[in-house]
Design an enzyme around this catalytic site. Structure first.
Site, PDB file in Angstrom:
ATOM      1  N   ASN A 130      -2.777  12.818  -3.168  1.00 15.90           N
ATOM      2  CA  ASN A 130      -3.671  13.301  -4.221  1.00 15.90           C
ATOM      3  C   ASN A 130      -4.328  14.624  -3.842  1.00 15.90           C
ATOM      4  O   ASN A 130      -4.474  15.514  -4.679  1.00 15.90           O
ATOM      5  CB  ASN A 130      -4.754  12.267  -4.536  1.00 15.90           C
ATOM      6  CG  ASN A 130      -4.314  11.258  -5.560  1.00 15.90           C
ATOM      7  OD1 ASN A 130      -3.380  11.481  -6.327  1.00 15.90           O
ATOM      8  ND2 ASN A 130      -4.985  10.125  -5.580  1.00 15.90           N
ATOM      9  N   GLU A 149      -4.186   2.627  -5.000  1.00 15.86           N
ATOM     10  CA  GLU A 149      -2.763   2.721  -4.667  1.00 15.86           C
ATOM     11  C   GLU A 149      -2.254   1.433  -4.045  1.00 15.86           C
ATOM     12  O   GLU A 149      -1.244   1.423  -3.359  1.00 15.86           O
ATOM     13  CB  GLU A 149      -2.510   3.907  -3.725  1.00 15.86           C
ATOM     14  CG  GLU A 149      -3.002   3.732  -2.309  1.00 15.86           C
ATOM     15  CD  GLU A 149      -4.492   3.985  -2.080  1.00 15.86           C
ATOM     16  OE1 GLU A 149      -4.927   3.800  -0.946  1.00 15.86           O
ATOM     17  OE2 GLU A 149      -5.212   4.362  -3.026  1.00 15.86           O
ATOM     18  N   HIS A 155      -4.551  14.779  -8.779  1.00 16.70           N
ATOM     19  CA  HIS A 155      -4.590  13.424  -9.347  1.00 16.70           C
ATOM     20  C   HIS A 155      -3.581  13.198 -10.469  1.00 16.70           C
ATOM     21  O   HIS A 155      -3.014  12.098 -10.551  1.00 16.70           O
ATOM     22  CB  HIS A 155      -6.014  13.072  -9.790  1.00 16.70           C
ATOM     23  CG  HIS A 155      -6.929  12.868  -8.630  1.00 16.70           C
ATOM     24  ND1 HIS A 155      -7.053  11.661  -7.994  1.00 16.70           N
ATOM     25  CD2 HIS A 155      -7.733  13.739  -7.969  1.00 16.70           C
ATOM     26  CE1 HIS A 155      -7.908  11.777  -6.988  1.00 16.70           C
ATOM     27  NE2 HIS A 155      -8.337  13.033  -6.955  1.00 16.70           N
ATOM     28  N   ASP A 198      -1.072  10.122 -10.344  1.00 16.85           N
ATOM     29  CA  ASP A 198      -0.909   9.125 -11.405  1.00 16.85           C
ATOM     30  C   ASP A 198       0.556   8.959 -11.794  1.00 16.85           C
ATOM     31  O   ASP A 198       1.036   7.836 -11.975  1.00 16.85           O
ATOM     32  CB  ASP A 198      -1.726   9.505 -12.635  1.00 16.85           C
ATOM     33  CG  ASP A 198      -3.225   9.377 -12.429  1.00 16.85           C
ATOM     34  OD1 ASP A 198      -3.648   8.723 -11.440  1.00 16.85           O
ATOM     35  OD2 ASP A 198      -3.984   9.933 -13.244  1.00 16.85           O
ATOM     36  N   ASP A 239       0.855  -1.191   0.000  1.00 18.87           N
ATOM     37  CA  ASP A 239       0.000   0.000   0.000  1.00 18.87           C
ATOM     38  C   ASP A 239       0.889   1.239   0.000  1.00 18.87           C
ATOM     39  O   ASP A 239       1.886   1.297   0.740  1.00 18.87           O
ATOM     40  CB  ASP A 239      -0.906  -0.003   1.230  1.00 18.87           C
ATOM     41  CG  ASP A 239      -1.957   1.086   1.164  1.00 18.87           C
ATOM     42  OD1 ASP A 239      -2.761   1.073   0.216  1.00 18.87           O
ATOM     43  OD2 ASP A 239      -1.969   1.950   2.056  1.00 18.87           O
TER      44      ASP A 239
END
Length: 159
Positions: free
Chosen positions: A27, A63, A32, A36, A19
């Site tokens: 984010n 994630e 975002h 990414d 994780d």
């Protein structure tokens, strides 16, 4: 990194659950598109480390990732730590993470798939180790079960 398994050990597998720590905060702060880009960098490290030992890396959620590799117990611990350290070495800034960079928490289970042990049990063991890593401060590796031989620093055992 050497291959994780030889022909005699192919029945032994490591399942790693991974994780990206505090990723929602990442984010929220950076947006975002930056998230990414960061996840692509993380995925590259995971894929390279997994492929180096003959394993496979998979993205299983936003994630969250999983790696499956045939290897011995000590090698599984070293693989998990190499992944954690590899992402930390990217030094992706993350102001909302106590370390100031993007980090990973990793849980893993190791063993042979046998009729007495279901795949679901195995996945739950790795996931429980991941949550132990999170409870113990994140940016670390936890093993589902007893201690592994030659634990590198930052590796702990899930209880």
């Amino acid at each position: 990194m050497a291959a994780c398994a030889d022909s005699e050990e192919r029945a032994r597998w490591a399942l790693l659950t991974i994780d990206t720590d505090h990723f929602k905060r990442f984010n929220d702060r950076y947006g975002h598109p930056a998230g990414d880009r960061a996840l692509k960098q993380v995925a590259t490290v995971l894929s390279e480390r997994a492929e180096a030992v003959g394993g496979s890396a998979f993205r299983v959620g936003g994630e969250e990732f999983t790696i499956l590799a045939a290897c011995k117990p000590g090698e599984a611990a070293l693989l998990a730590e190499a992944i954690r350290a590899g992402v930390a070495a990217l030094a992706i800034p993350h102001a909302d993470n106590p370390r100031g960079i993007l980090t990973l928490s990793v849980g893993f289970a190791h063993g042979a798939l046998t009729p007495g042990r279901s795949l679901q049990d195995w996945m739950e063991s790795a996931d429980a180790a991941l949550y132990a890593a999170k409870r113990q401060g994140r940016d670390r590796v936890c093993h589902a079960g007893g201690p592994e031989p030659a634990w590198p620093a930052r590796l702990v055992t899930a209880v």
